[in-house]
Design a protein around this motif. Sequence first.
Motif, PDB file in Angstrom:
ATOM      1  N   PRO A   5       0.817  -1.220   0.000  1.00 63.32           N
ATOM      2  CA  PRO A   5       0.000   0.000   0.000  1.00 63.32           C
ATOM      3  C   PRO A   5       0.852   1.273   0.000  1.00 63.32           C
ATOM      4  O   PRO A   5       1.901   1.333   0.642  1.00 63.32           O
ATOM      5  CB  PRO A   5      -0.805  -0.111   1.302  1.00 63.32           C
ATOM      6  N   ASP A   6       0.395   2.255  -0.743  1.00 62.91           N
ATOM      7  CA  ASP A   6       1.011   3.589  -0.784  1.00 62.91           C
ATOM      8  C   ASP A   6       2.481   3.562  -1.161  1.00 62.91           C
ATOM      9  O   ASP A   6       3.291   4.327  -0.617  1.00 62.91           O
ATOM     10  CB  ASP A   6       0.836   4.306   0.567  1.00 62.91           C
ATOM     11  N   SER A   7       2.862   2.666  -2.087  1.00 58.52           N
ATOM     12  CA  SER A   7       4.262   2.596  -2.512  1.00 58.52           C
ATOM     13  C   SER A   7       4.355   2.022  -3.923  1.00 58.52           C
ATOM     14  O   SER A   7       3.366   1.542  -4.478  1.00 58.52           O
ATOM     15  CB  SER A   7       5.077   1.727  -1.550  1.00 58.52           C
ATOM     16  N   GLU A 116      11.153   6.685  -5.436  1.00 62.69           N
ATOM     17  CA  GLU A 116      10.156   7.724  -5.205  1.00 62.69           C
ATOM     18  C   GLU A 116      10.923   8.967  -4.788  1.00 62.69           C
ATOM     19  O   GLU A 116      11.533   8.987  -3.714  1.00 62.69           O
ATOM     20  CB  GLU A 116       9.161   7.305  -4.135  1.00 62.69           C
TER      21      GLU A 116
END
Length: 161
Positions: A5-7, A116
């Motif tokens: 999640p969220d990556s 990121e």
Amino acid sequence: MISLPDSNIRILEPVSDLSYFDTQSVEVAREISPLEAWNIIMTEPQPLLRFAFQVRDTVSSWFGVKKIGGFSGRQTQQVVAGDKLDFFLVEYVDEHTLVLTERDRHLHVMTCISTEGHSVAVTSSVRVHNLFGTLYMIPVGIAHKWIVRGMLKHLRQTLAA
């Protein structure tokens, strides 16, 4: 393959179902692609790693496991799913994620290099399938964390120069 999640991180299956899971990251001086990170890390494979692969290939061959030879240090400018990077199969690639796998009857290994901003992460997930895979992962699991830490340190220092 699933996403955390969220990556941009991909792993084989939920963490709770894995036999081995490790993720490490480093902040670098500039944004880079996952393939550029791979190329920098692999420019000078660690000498101890070469020896470890020789030992791995010798011992594993006694149990019918194919030799993988380790890392060549070859630079690659572009990859697509289905290509090979040394012994790894490129299973997925986009601008922030490079997913590499090696699968055999003993274990499935997935290494994900993800980026990121200025952060680069190397995440490894493994599912063992039998006793040999379990025994194999005992020393590999310990050494892997140190090896990846050294690779990320090399990446950070190279980009800081």
